[in-house]
Design a protein around this motif. Sequence first.
Motif, PDB file in Angstrom:
ATOM      1  N   VAL A 183     -40.506  22.929 -32.838  1.00 32.69           N
ATOM      2  CA  VAL A 183     -40.000  24.211 -33.325  1.00 32.69           C
ATOM      3  C   VAL A 183     -38.626  24.034 -33.964  1.00 32.69           C
ATOM      4  N   GLU A 184     -37.773  23.231 -33.357  1.00 33.14           N
ATOM      5  CA  GLU A 184     -36.446  23.003 -33.915  1.00 33.14           C
ATOM      6  C   GLU A 184     -36.543  22.340 -35.284  1.00 33.14           C
ATOM      7  N   ARG A 185     -37.392  21.319 -35.406  1.00 38.10           N
ATOM      8  CA  ARG A 185     -37.562  20.651 -36.701  1.00 38.10           C
ATOM      9  C   ARG A 185     -38.157  21.608 -37.737  1.00 38.10           C
ATOM     10  N   ALA A 186     -39.173  22.362 -37.316  1.00 34.07           N
ATOM     11  CA  ALA A 186     -39.850  23.271 -38.243  1.00 34.07           C
ATOM     12  C   ALA A 186     -38.947  24.422 -38.658  1.00 34.07           C
ATOM     13  N   THR A 187     -38.017  24.800 -37.787  1.00 42.27           N
ATOM     14  CA  THR A 187     -37.054  25.858 -38.136  1.00 42.27           C
ATOM     15  C   THR A 187     -36.151  25.396 -39.273  1.00 42.27           C
ATOM     16  N   ARG A 188     -35.687  24.144 -39.206  1.00 42.35           N
ATOM     17  CA  ARG A 188     -34.869  23.612 -40.298  1.00 42.35           C
ATOM     18  C   ARG A 188     -35.684  23.469 -41.570  1.00 42.35           C
ATOM     19  N   ARG A 189     -36.944  23.078 -41.417  1.00 45.95           N
ATOM     20  CA  ARG A 189     -37.811  22.952 -42.591  1.00 45.95           C
ATOM     21  C   ARG A 189     -38.065  24.311 -43.232  1.00 45.95           C
ATOM     22  N   LEU A 190     -38.234  25.341 -42.402  1.00 49.05           N
ATOM     23  CA  LEU A 190     -38.438  26.690 -42.928  1.00 49.05           C
ATOM     24  C   LEU A 190     -37.235  27.134 -43.747  1.00 49.05           C
ATOM     25  N   ALA A 191     -36.046  26.872 -43.245  1.00 44.04           N
ATOM     26  CA  ALA A 191     -34.834  27.243 -43.982  1.00 44.04           C
ATOM     27  C   ALA A 191     -34.735  26.476 -45.299  1.00 44.04           C
ATOM     28  N   ARG A 192     -35.116  25.202 -45.277  1.00 42.01           N
ATOM     29  CA  ARG A 192     -35.104  24.424 -46.523  1.00 42.01           C
ATOM     30  C   ARG A 192     -36.108  24.994 -47.521  1.00 42.01           C
ATOM     31  N   ASP A 193     -37.311  25.320 -47.027  1.00 31.78           N
ATOM     32  CA  ASP A 193     -38.335  25.876 -47.910  1.00 31.78           C
ATOM     33  C   ASP A 193     -37.850  27.176 -48.555  1.00 31.78           C
ATOM     34  N   LEU A 194     -37.250  28.032 -47.755  1.00 36.96           N
ATOM     35  CA  LEU A 194     -36.732  29.289 -48.274  1.00 36.96           C
ATOM     36  C   LEU A 194     -35.650  29.042 -49.322  1.00 36.96           C
ATOM     37  N   PHE A 195     -34.759  28.119 -49.045  1.00 36.68           N
ATOM     38  CA  PHE A 195     -33.671  27.802 -49.979  1.00 36.68           C
ATOM     39  C   PHE A 195     -34.214  27.210 -51.286  1.00 36.68           C
ATOM     40  N   HIS A 196     -35.170  26.282 -51.160  1.00 34.78           N
ATOM     41  CA  HIS A 196     -35.743  25.659 -52.362  1.00 34.78           C
ATOM     42  C   HIS A 196     -36.378  26.703 -53.277  1.00 34.78           C
TER      43      HIS A 196
END
Length: 611
Positions: A493-506
């Motif tokens: 969940v911690e890793r996927a949370t950072r990935r979600l933020a990156r996806d949103l930013f991209h």
Amino acid sequence: MRAADKDEKRSLEVAEASRETEWQQPSFVKEMFMGRLQTDLIFPFPEQDPADKSVGDDILAQVRDYLEKNLDADRIDRTCNIPKPVIAGLAKLGLFGIKIPKEYGGLGLSQINYNRIIHLVASHCASTAVLLSAHQSIGVPQPLKMFGTPEQKQKYLPRLAAGAVSAFALTEPEVGSDPSRMSAQAVQSEDGQSWIINGEKLWTSNGPIAELLVIMVRTNDPGSEKPEITAFIVEGDSPGLETVHRCDFMGLKGLRNGLLRFRDVRVPAENILGGRGEGLRLALQTLNVGRLTLPAASAATMKQALAIAVDFGKSRRQWGAPIGHHEAVAAKIARMSADLFAVDSLTWLTSAMGDAATQDIRLEAAMAKLFCTEAMWRSVDDAVQVRGGRGYETADSLRGRGEAAVPTERLLRDARINLIIEGTSEIMHLFIAREALDAHLKVAGMSATSTRMDVKNAARFYAKWYPLLWLPRPAVFKSVDLPWSLKRHLWFVERATRRLARDLFHRMMLHRQGLQKKQMLLARLVDAGAELFAMTAVIARAGSPEAPPGADKLADLFCHQARRRLSRLHREVYFNDDRRAYRRAREVLDGHYPWLEDNILSTWKGTEPPT
């Protein structure tokens, strides 16, 4: 600017003006979209206080006894009516004032105990559950408690607690999720002592039997570019107020819901609730709290669906074994069980958040509503499929031919509305996405209605923030004590949370202002956030000392299945058919494929009454 563009801009401006612009308290989901997993906001899982639970247990025992002896859910569905003596009995139990403070004659119960009661009622009769929740989750009591003056509370809350049914009137025949087009209007009298309301309100739950209503109307010139929306408390027997039509739905047959017409309805000026022009803000904040009830009702429906599927899965035999032992049926029961544990966990987590009042839960309530209602619909559909023909047959028909009167098809009909009321799933996606983007818009000095951008400030922020999204944050686990079977999922969940933020930013950098129109893309990002929120709730509850037996196993199954869904959502953020699908949809709408409607008989066309 084209007329359509002007209308869209006006709608956005009205919505933006009604938002809660500041975040006075922390929000787990808000931080999650920024790539930060705030475990301290969820862990340890908030268990109900024993004293509060004891109070709830006592009233639940009374409610259960009353329902068993007095409320025939199949009869209510069949006759399309909740009998008046039943409503009177519910009022005698205090169920119209569950959260109204004791000083006004209510039970003064917590959000958790309120949801426990609605959960029990919804498991038996959805029509009755909606009668109670429409009255006090979004009806007059909730906004009155939040925005009413001391005089208004003293005047109305005792009546409401005693059983005066209330309703919430917002939607109009031509106005659903876009309040900028609201046409119902109130004009102030010459002496300034009252307002005269004219207009219509549609799909008003409890409206035809309501003694009191809270209604949203325009209080400025209809020609004004932006509507001034004000909330009024209106007596149900006011001269000029009539029920033009009682609506009949797929489900919730016992619910009194209708089209209300206001013709020169005079309302005292002191009946303005929350201040002039504050109606839409009042409505949105009321819905934030009201949405906390839908997860409880969803959990109850899912428990009933699971009980039905398990009973049939064990008793029905085919090919020499109970059908529940066959993998195809077992897979459905397993998914129903795992999803139910997630919905149940979100229900009591968000209920506890509502009681604690230490977090801003606008996103948590919306996300729980979205996730829980969607999961509930899948489970009810699976229950019907498990029972096959018996799932499609009515309880009365089953009883008539000598079988158990299992209300599976009623469960499905009643369940469908939950994906629509208090914000459709599509609107929930957009609402959550807008709030999730709020921090980014503020950093860039932007808004949903402006293209201006503070490039320097944004560059300074993202230069520090973005690189951190690639680095693990082990510190978030220091205060979390979990067995490895659960902790490994929390690491994910911690890793996927950072990935979600990156996806949103991209995607934000790619589409910029156009991102708000990429509704399918935003929906995927929101769904990913919902899965992560549900995973966190499940892990926290399963890791609690008060966790029910076997919770860790259900949590493990749910997390594995959620991880697969998250993988698909992440992939489709970057690789999808959205543009192609949108072009084809527009072509269909423009009549390019008339042959797709060949050889059908559509007797509904042309049935609109003349205007």
